[in-house]
Scaffold this active site. Structure first.
Site, mmCIF file in Angstrom:
data_model
loop_
_atom_site.group_PDB
_atom_site.id
_atom_site.type_symbol
_atom_site.label_atom_id
_atom_site.label_comp_id
_atom_site.label_asym_id
_atom_site.label_seq_id
_atom_site.Cartn_x
_atom_site.Cartn_y
_atom_site.Cartn_z
ATOM 1 N N GLU A 265 -19.853 -4.268 9.601
ATOM 2 C CA GLU A 265 -21.040 -3.468 10.261
ATOM 3 C C GLU A 265 -22.031 -4.083 11.029
ATOM 4 O O GLU A 265 -22.538 -4.016 12.180
ATOM 5 C CB GLU A 265 -21.459 -2.332 9.280
ATOM 6 N N LYS B 98 0.921 -1.279 -0.091
ATOM 7 C CA LYS B 98 -0.037 0.053 0.081
ATOM 8 C C LYS B 98 0.965 1.228 -0.178
ATOM 9 O O LYS B 98 1.822 1.347 0.871
ATOM 10 C CB LYS B 98 -0.912 -0.186 0.984
ATOM 11 N N ARG C 26 -25.848 -0.759 6.139
ATOM 12 C CA ARG C 26 -25.701 -2.306 6.373
ATOM 13 C C ARG C 26 -26.258 -2.960 7.537
ATOM 14 O O ARG C 26 -26.449 -4.123 7.429
ATOM 15 C CB ARG C 26 -24.274 -2.548 6.333
HETATM 16 C C1 TPP Z 1 -19.191 -1.046 4.254
HETATM 17 C C2 TPP Z 1 -18.050 -0.191 4.351
HETATM 18 N N1 TPP Z 1 -17.556 -0.137 5.436
HETATM 19 C C3 TPP Z 1 -16.236 0.722 5.409
HETATM 20 C C4 TPP Z 1 -15.751 1.185 4.330
HETATM 21 C C5 TPP Z 1 -14.745 2.314 4.698
HETATM 22 N N2 TPP Z 1 -13.484 1.724 3.691
HETATM 23 C C6 TPP Z 1 -13.029 2.084 2.625
HETATM 24 S S1 TPP Z 1 -11.830 1.053 1.928
HETATM 25 C C7 TPP Z 1 -11.564 0.444 3.524
HETATM 26 C C8 TPP Z 1 -10.524 -0.468 3.688
HETATM 27 C C9 TPP Z 1 -10.544 -1.506 2.586
HETATM 28 O O1 TPP Z 1 -9.423 -2.480 2.596
HETATM 29 P P1 TPP Z 1 -8.837 -3.345 1.414
HETATM 30 O O2 TPP Z 1 -10.176 -3.881 1.034
HETATM 31 O O3 TPP Z 1 -7.896 -4.068 1.935
HETATM 32 O O4 TPP Z 1 -8.255 -2.129 0.486
HETATM 33 P P2 TPP Z 1 -6.949 -1.425 0.397
HETATM 34 O O5 TPP Z 1 -7.607 0.025 0.597
HETATM 35 O O6 TPP Z 1 -6.054 -2.103 1.575
HETATM 36 O O7 TPP Z 1 -6.219 -1.658 -0.994
HETATM 37 C C10 TPP Z 1 -12.705 0.769 4.374
HETATM 38 C C11 TPP Z 1 -12.793 0.091 5.691
HETATM 39 C C12 TPP Z 1 -16.451 0.863 3.072
HETATM 40 N N3 TPP Z 1 -16.142 1.823 1.973
HETATM 41 N N4 TPP Z 1 -17.475 0.234 2.943
#
Ligand code: TPP
Length: 653
Positions: free
Chosen positions: A362, A279, A390
């Site tokens: 959630e 990342k 959600r």
């Molecule tokens: C239902 C929901 N909860 C929380 C989020 C906030 N959120 C956006 S990206 C993320 C982390 C995603 O992690 P990952 O899938 O590993 O992707 P990365 O950013 O590490 O590439 C979160 C918690 C969201 N978009 N949707």
């Protein structure tokens, strides 16, 4: 290189070296743009090579690539005909920060909330097969998103279905912060397999070159290796549930990824390719602190310093919660992978045993909080308004039916701005308003948030407190009175119009009253449920003219709630509701959106002075929202009879 690439087809004849050059150009463009416009930086920098490899092997838009969450789709946008507009990223009328089917045929499915991609991919793949079409469907999902229930449900279903589909698991060990949970540990073991495979190669290449000990040592190590293999290589969960597993592969090695994608393309049934990325790759501040550059405002590229703007509601919430938790051992905090955004870092630091990050889950977070409450604790669970959608059933089924003392702090309520439709928090007042046993509060400023939180944790019942993103409006600092559930706060008295406002819109209401030439009362509603009927009726009787202002849709929100109070009490005050229509609000800044929807003080004041008073003669009183007025004016004009009827009777529209 970027100059030579407009569409994925332009990648097909390029060498790996040229693609690496392209990766570097794309990183530069993304860093420059996000440093000005804000956005999701670290995740996009991590998938540059992955996206180039995907578009080199697959044939979008015929092949469908679905980006889970979609926050990492910038590279994809740049490679699919949008590099010229990339400077408008997240700006009003510019390109969106998430995939949008209306923006490009290359965006085959809208995303924004986590963990949806495998479900959508399976749906598309099934449709393809039924319609006898021929294309590939690829879901690209992060290790964080894989902790979400919906992703696990889909993984389960897709593996069993034997349908041709490809899941690309982008494993960077991070959600927004460090990814946690059993799935994260499992992926860590799979990565060890890569370390183990690499070790094998290093042993062969390295030791083999040392004279005398070379060959004998290798065979010795290889014997140990076969013993180690069974010790260290975990059982293949993905294979056991129906996937052909490929990887793990270095997600910054375009060549190797392309090899695996080509294999996946010709493999039948569900395939999962495990790609390991870093990342923030290529920008030191983001590599070092990927959590801080997950989603960022504008920043200085040289220093990585953000142009920050001081304390916000989330931080105030977090600090107050720590203060309350020091006095009350029963207070615990739960987050669905959002500890930074919701202001829980300090709480985690002070009370690691009373802090729970449950992953991007959630629904589970709310069910878990209900369990904590049932067994005697006081869980406080901050969730962004749009992600709380959600957990609607969990709020009803697990929390409210049992009347459990769970405090839900609805962060990012109202308009959030540049993240757009999927992230606007304009539905929570309406959907929470329907739930029995739930108290709903909204503070007008920081101080009131602190008071409401204190009240909520000391109330043995479910409470939701909703507050916006960002800073407070300090114009209300001098208005302080004790918060009471079910009681409004009269900010300012007035005789001609009464404005009932909720949360941050109270500052707007106060401003309206100072601009307008009417004598306006301003009432801060504070609790939407239970609503303070007495104050509403008192002001309706006194002023005969009610206005409501909310940063929610009017349907089911404050406006409709007050209308129903008036109706219930046979009160015929004129009422006009300001809020959002029932529609999805696109990305732009908060100020621009309020302007577009007529929700700023100047517009409302002008409206009150100009239009609101021009009611058709002879048909008072009536009760209508703005949208109904023109219809009824026309009808009243046409039907004299109705006007007479209206004069004598109550018309409830
Ligand atoms: C239902 C929901 N909860 C929380 C989020 C906030 N959120 C956006 S990206 C993320 C982390 C995603 O992690 P990952 O899938 O590993 O992707 P990365 O950013 O590490 O590439 C979160 C918690 C969201 N978009 N949707």
């Amino acid at each position: 290189m970027l100059e030579k690439i407009n569409l994925p087809i332009d990648l097909k004849d390029k060498t790996i070296k040229e693609k690496e050059e392209l990766a570097s150009d794309i990183r530069k463009l993304i860093i420059e743009t996000v440093s000005k416009n804000g956005g999701h930086l670290a995740s996009n920098l991590g998938v540059v090579e992955l996206t180039i490899a995907l578009h080199s092997v697959f044939d979008a838009p015929k092949d469908k690539i679905i980006w889970d969450v979609g926050h990492q789709s910038y590279v994809h946008k740049i490679l699919t005909g949008r590099k010229e507009q990339f400077g408008t990223l997240r700006q009003k009328d510019g390109i969106a920060g998430f995939p949008k089917i209306t923006e490009s045929e290359y965006d085959c499915f809208n995303t924004g909330h986590s963990s949806t991609s495998i479900s959508a991919a399976l749906g598309m793949a099934k449709a393809r097969d039924i319609l006898k079409e021929d294309y590939k469907v690829i879901a690209v999902i992060g290790d964080g998103a894989l902790t979400g229930g919906m992703a696990l449900e889909a993984l389960n279903d897709a593996g069993y279905s034997k349908t041709d589909l490809i899941v690309v698991l982008n494993d960077n060990e991070m959600s927004i912060s460090k990814n946690i949970g059993g799935m994260a540990s499992f992926l860590a073991k799979l990565r060890t397999r890569r370390a183990y495979t690499n070790m094998n190669r290093v042993v062969k290449n390295g030791l083999g070159k040392i004279p005398y000990i070379g060959k004998r040592t290798i065979s010795g190590v290889q014997k140990i290796k076969s013993g180690l293999k069974h010790l260290f290589i975990p059982k293949m969960f993905f294979e056991d549930i129906g996937y052909k597993y490929l990887g793990p592969v270095d997600g910054h090695d375009i060549d190797k990824m392309m090899d695996l994608f080509k294999i996946a393309k010709t493999t039948e049934g569900p395939v999962l390719i495990h790609v390991v990325t870093k990342k923030g790759k290529g920008y030191k501040p983001a590599e070092e602190e990927p959590d801080k550059f997950h989603s960022t405002g504008s920043f200085n590229i040289e220093t990585g310093k953000k142009n920050s703007s001081g304390k916000d509601y989330s931080r105030i919430f977090g600090e107050k919660l720590v203060e309350l938790a020091k006095k009350d051992q029963r207070i615990v905090a739960v987050t669905a992978s959002m500890k930074e955004g919701t202001g829980l870092l300090k709480f985690e630091h002070e009370f690691p045993d009373r802090f729970f990050d449950v992953g991007i889950a959630e629904q589970h977070a709310l069910g878990f909080a209900a369990g904590l409450a049932k067994a005697g604790l006081k869980p406080v669970i901050p969730i962004y308004s749009s992600f709380l959608q959600r957990g609607y059933d969990q709020v009803i089924h697990d929390v409210c039916i049992q009347n459990l003392p769970v405090v839900i702090c609805v962060d990012r309520a109202g308009i959030v701005g540049n993240d757009g439709e999927t992230h606007q928090g304009i539905f929570d007042l309406s959907f929470l308003n329907t739930i029995p046993n739930l108290t709903i509060m909204a503070p007008k400023n920081f101080n009131e948030l602190e008071d409401m939180l204190e009240l909520a944790v000391n109330t043995e019942m479910p409470v939701a407190i909703r507050y916006p993103r960002g800073l407070e409006d300090t114009s209300l600092s001098s208005f302080k009175s004790p918060v009471e559930i079910g009681k409004c706060e009269v900010i300012k008295d007035g005789n001609e119009v009464a404005i009932f406002s909720i949360g941050k819109m109270t500052a707007t209401a106060l401003k309206v009253s100072s601009i307008s030439n009417k004598d306006i009362a301003v009432i801060n509603v504070r609790t939407l449920k239970p609503i303070d009927k007495k104050t509403i009726i008192d002001f309706a009787e006194k002023t005969k003219n009610i206005i409501t202002i909310e940063d929610n849709i009017i349907t089911g929100g404050l406006g409709e709630t007050i209308q129903s109070v008036l109706r219930e009490n046979n009160n015929f005050a004129t009422i006009k509701c300001y809020g959002y229509p029932t529609e999805f609000v696109k990305h732009a800044s908060v100020g621009e959106i309020e302007e577009m929807y007529g929700l700023n003080a100047e517009k409302i004041a002008k409206d009150i002075d100009d239009t609101f008073w021009k009611r058709p003669k002879n048909c008072e009183p009536y009760c209508a929202t703005e949208t109904y007025i023109p219809d009824y004016i026309t009808k009243f004009k046409k039907m004299k009879k109705s006007i007479d009827f209206c004069n004598k009777n109550v018309i409830s529209l």
